[in-house]
Structures are given as structure tokens and as C-alpha cells.
Design an enzyme around this catalytic site. Structure first.
Site, short mmCIF file in Angstrom:
data_model
loop_
_atom_site.label_atom_id
_atom_site.label_comp_id
_atom_site.label_asym_id
_atom_site.label_seq_id
_atom_site.Cartn_x
_atom_site.Cartn_y
_atom_site.Cartn_z
N LEU A 1 25.66 8.10 -20.25
CA LEU A 1 25.32 7.57 -18.94
C LEU A 1 25.76 6.12 -18.87
O LEU A 1 25.15 5.25 -19.50
CB LEU A 1 23.81 7.68 -18.70
CG LEU A 1 23.17 9.06 -18.83
CD1 LEU A 1 21.69 9.00 -18.48
CD2 LEU A 1 23.89 10.08 -17.95
N CYS B 1 29.59 3.59 -18.16
CA CYS B 1 30.88 3.36 -18.81
C CYS B 1 31.36 1.94 -18.53
O CYS B 1 32.52 1.71 -18.19
CB CYS B 1 31.91 4.38 -18.34
SG CYS B 1 33.37 4.47 -19.39
N LYS C 1 16.37 -2.22 -22.55
CA LYS C 1 15.20 -3.02 -22.91
C LYS C 1 14.21 -3.15 -21.76
O LYS C 1 13.00 -3.15 -21.97
CB LYS C 1 15.64 -4.41 -23.37
CG LYS C 1 16.51 -5.13 -22.36
CD LYS C 1 17.11 -6.39 -22.93
CE LYS C 1 18.15 -6.99 -21.99
NZ LYS C 1 19.39 -6.19 -21.95
N GLU D 1 17.59 1.24 -30.90
CA GLU D 1 17.91 0.08 -31.73
C GLU D 1 18.69 -0.99 -30.98
O GLU D 1 18.48 -2.19 -31.15
CB GLU D 1 18.71 0.52 -32.96
CG GLU D 1 19.07 -0.59 -33.93
CD GLU D 1 17.85 -1.18 -34.61
OE1 GLU D 1 17.57 -2.38 -34.39
OE2 GLU D 1 17.18 -0.46 -35.35
N GLY E 1 32.51 -16.05 -20.44
CA GLY E 1 31.98 -14.69 -20.41
C GLY E 1 30.67 -14.51 -21.13
O GLY E 1 30.19 -13.38 -21.28
N LYS F 1 12.50 -7.99 -24.73
CA LYS F 1 12.73 -7.73 -26.16
C LYS F 1 11.51 -8.09 -26.99
O LYS F 1 11.18 -7.40 -27.96
CB LYS F 1 13.96 -8.52 -26.62
CG LYS F 1 15.24 -8.05 -25.94
CD LYS F 1 16.42 -8.97 -26.23
CE LYS F 1 17.70 -8.47 -25.56
NZ LYS F 1 18.85 -9.37 -25.80
N GLY G 1 27.63 -7.73 -26.64
CA GLY G 1 29.04 -7.39 -26.68
C GLY G 1 29.22 -5.89 -26.82
O GLY G 1 28.35 -5.17 -27.30
#
EC number: 1.1.1.3
Length: 443
Positions: free
Chosen positions: A14, A16, A109, A133, A191, A209, A310
Site C-alpha cells: 500500500l 509507492c 507511526k 519496526e 530534501g 514515536k 529515507g
């Protein structure tokens, strides 16, 4: 639930985007190794996207696998990997996937911090796995060590840098002396920060988190609304310089603590900028890296460090979870479910024990220090150090209007007492301005 070693495991993806593209690519590139590690091959049965027709030539899969019908896709998978984020329709999709017998691997999260118990209950009800994870620290393996490796220990504290954007901004402010706004612009150009960086710089990302970390570490349900949150938008170059003067650096910290009280143990969970010694393991974490520092009774101090965001780093953590849940489907059994047996109370911020670094612009005349010290004493806050340096003259420019800067660092005290002290200091006629207030951690 088991599957024949020759039957392929159907994986639905789910999302891309940056992470989803990396997951798809690594599934294809490492398909042989993954099959050997699991005992069965993977079959990517579909990738749900919002819009068809976009150029996705960098994703090495059959274009016919892309679909906008996520609901139908999750109903025909053994493992659903979710990287679209958000609360809805993601929650409904994951609940539907589990109802159809699929295990779920998520990097969401926000959803886990908002409504993790609902997802856990569904995984238990349908006998499937829920792994996440990648939701906290990208490639850094932190949730599995807390949940599994330290299952026989008693964790007392988890303190971490869990947002790469804010760490990049604060690190560059420290190394260059630049201000907050201009450093955020640099982060955006590279970025590291979104066009709208609110979720990062206001601490929402780190708070989600922290809720996940505290829930696992202390076997207690902690949701994001119970996490005290402050961002870094008010951190100035002067704050960074003040930290440097005392051999410290400013970091946005997620702090989860087990607190012992006469009436029983409790949990404190908070996210805020703080000064931390450069000699502390977290003090040397640079650039956009993340790190989590764990303290446990038997294991002592543990440090987990690496890239917290990333495409490829996050995909690495996701694929680790995919392998784990796939092994369960092949060999039988399930992973650990929710552990909330301790059910400890979550303390408000005012009850948290912390230290303050306070900078005051005061009138430079006899009795000022005594008045300031008396204010701390009235609120049962002990002073650790006081430094004074000459300040700028008052508006009139005469000696009588001259000011000085007092820098006070306190011992630990309840945050409510420290906050009340700062308010009282601001009301003193000898205090011209409370210039800055920042918490101090790590000592």
C-alpha cells in the site's frame, strides 16, 4: 497459521512513494535471498496507489500490478505492507486486511500512536501478526530489541533523537551559528525537510514515536495525546551559544522514563528541546541521523544509532519485518502481541523531574541575586550554578539603568515547580526580562 514451503507468499504493498518504491525494488532484487531465508518465495500481487498513469519506470515491476483499489488488494494477500501513512482510510484498510487473514507490516507511526490498541486487538482476534519496526527510527533496529531482546530485563529509561529533520536543523545551527528560519530553508533545499515542516519542527512526529517507544518499554498503553510536546521553533542562536558555553548541545529529545513514587510506579513521556552534554552519546549525533539511548537494570546502557529516514533505510526495516512475519506463516506461530499488563499511570508534564537553564536580564544593582535566589527557594527549587556577566545599559544609557545577565542552572525538580519559579522571576521588579528557558538532560 502455516503455508507450504513451495507456495508463494502473496505480498500487497500500500503506497509507492519514496519508501514504497524502495520496498518494491528490494523485494524484486533480493527475491532469491529472501525466499531462501524464509523457505518460500514472495509474490508481489499488487501495489495500491492514489493515481494511475504516473511515471513509475524506476519501480522494477509489471505495470499491471498498480491499482487504485486498495480494498480489493488487501483481501487477496498473505502479508500487507503499508507505507501510505495517515489515519483514514489506512486504519480501515489494515483492519480489513487482518480480517481477511493477512499479517500487517506498517511504518505508520501516527496511526500506531493514535490507535495502536485497536490494531493489536484485531491482530489477536484474527491470529495474524502486526509489525512496525520502521515506524520509529527508520533502519535502526530499536523496537525488536526492546520487545524481544530486553524482554527479560526492566527498562527504566528510553531517550532518543528520533527526528532527522530537527536534528539536522539544530546541528547546523550549532556548527554555523545560523538562526532557525534560515537553517530550515537549507534543510528544505537538501530534501531533509518538507515544504511544510510543521510535523517535524513542532515535535508531532517525535511525539508519535515517543508514544510507541514508551508503550513497548513500559508495557503500558501510551497514546500521542499523553505525550507532552514542544517543538524547536523557539530555539534561538543565543540558546545554542548558551549550551555551548556549558559544554552542551541542543537536541530535540523524546524522553520516556519509568518513575518511582511512594504511591507506585508511573511513566513520564515528553518531547522537547533540551541541552545535553556533548560528552553524552546523544550529544555527538550529527546531521540527519537518529539515535536511541536505552537504560535497563541488567543490561545497563545501550545505544542504537543510524539513519532514521529515507527510502532504502526505512525499506530495510520493513523487509526485516516482512521476513519475520513470513517465517511465522511458513513455520507456524505468531510474533508477540501487545503487552500492556503493567498499565502504569502516565504523568502530566508538571510531575516530570527535570532541570532548567534560565537566562535572566536583570538590573545590575545590589540585592538582585539575593532576590532571585529567594524566589527559587520559595518554590523549593535548588540552584546548581549561577553565572553573571555584564549586560547592555538600559534605555537611558546611565550606570543606574545598566543591566547584567544571570544564567542559572537548577538541580532536578518537578517541572511544575520550575515553571512556577520562572513565572515568579518574571514578576520581580529587578528582572527586566526572562530571556530564555531550556531544560537540561543527560547528567
Amino acid at each position: 497459521m502455516s503455508a507450504s514451503s513451495s507456495a508463494p507468499l502473496r505480498v500487497a504493498l500500500l503506497g509507492c512513494g519514496v519508501v514504497g518504491s524502495s520496498v518494491a525494488r528490494l523485494l524484486v532484487e533480493h527475491s532469491g535471498d529472501l525466499a531462501a531465508r524464509i523457505g518460500a518465495p514472495f509474490e508481489l500481487v499488487g501495489i495500491a496507489v492514489r493515481r494511475l498513469g504516473r511515471d513509475r519506470s524506476d519501480v522494477p515491476v509489471d505495470p499491471s500490478l498498480f491499482t487504485t483499489d486498495a480494498a480489493a488488494l488487501v483481501s487477496r494477500a498473505d502479508i500487507v505492507v503499508e507505507v501510505i501513512g495517515g489515519i483514514e482510510p489506512t486504519r480501515d484498510l489494515l483492519l480489513s486486511a487482518m480480517a481477511s487473514g493477512a499479517s500487517v507490516v506498517s511504518a505508520n507511526k501516527a496511526l500506531l500512536a493514535e490507535d495502536g490498541p485497536t490494531l493489536y486487538a484485531a491482530s489477536d482476534r484474527h491470529g495474524v501478526d502486526l509489525y512496525y519496526e520502521a515506524a520509529v527510527a527508520g533502519a535502526i533496529p530499536i523496537l525488536r530489541p526492546i520487545r524481544d531482546s530486553l524482554a527479560g530485563d526492566r527498562i527504566t529509561k528510553v531517550i532518543g533523537i528520533v527526528n532527522g529533520t530537527t536534528n539536522f536543523v539544530l546541528d547546523k545551527m550549532d556548527s554555523t551559528g545560523a538562526g532557525f528560519a534560515e537553517t530550515v530553508e537549507v534543510a528544505q533545499s537538501l530534501g531533509y525537510a518538507e515544504a511544510d515542516p510543521t510535523a517535524d519542527v513542532e515535535g508531532f512526529d517525535a511525539a508519535a514515536k515517543a508514544a510507541i517507544l514508551a508503550s513497548l518499554a513500559f508495557h503500558t498503553r501510551v497514546d500521542i495525546h499523553q505525550v507532552h510536546r514542544e517543538g524547536i521553533t523557539e530555539v534561538t542562536a543565543a540558546d545554542i551559544a548558551a549550551a555551548d558555553e556549558m559544554g552542551a548541545v541542543v537536541k530535540l529529545l523524546a524522553i520516556c522514563e519509568r518513575v518511582s513514587r511512594p504511591e507506585g510506579e508511573a511513566v513520564s513521556v515528553r518531547v522537547h528541546p533540551a541541552m545535553i552534554p556533548r560528552t553524552h552519546p546523544l550529544g555527538s549525533v550529527r546531521d540527519a541521523f537518529n539515535a536511541v539511548f536505552v537504560e535497563a537494570d541488567a543490561a545497563g546502557e545501550l545505544m542504537f544509532y543510524g539513519r532514521g529516514a529515507g527510502g532504502d533505510p526505512t525499506a530495510s526495516a520493513i523487509l526485516g519485518d516482512v521476513v519475520e512475519v513470513a517465517r511465522h506463516r511458513v513455520n507456524g506461530g505468531r510474533g508477540a502481541g501487545e503487552s500492556a499488563y503493567a498499565d502504569l499511570p502516565v504523568l502530566p508534564m508538571g510531575a516530570a523531574s527535570t532541570r532548567y537553564h534560565i537566562s535572566l536580564d536583570v538590573a545590575d544593582r545590589p540585592g538582585v541575586l539575593a532576590a532571585v535566589a529567594a524566589t527559587f527557594a520559595e518554590h523549593d527549587v535548588s540552584i546548581e550554578t549561577v553565572r553573571q556577566r555584564p549586560g547592555a545599559p538600559g534605555e537611558s544609557g546611565d550606570d543606574e539603568a545598566a543591566g547584567a545577565t544571570l544564567v542559572v542552572v537548577t538541580h532536578r525538580a518537578p517541572d511544575a515547580a520550575l515553571s512556577a519559579t520562572v513565572e515568579a522571576l518574571g514578576a520581580l521588579d529587578t528582572v527586566r526580562e526572562v530571556v530564555s528557558v531550556m531544560r537540561v538532560e543527560g547528567e
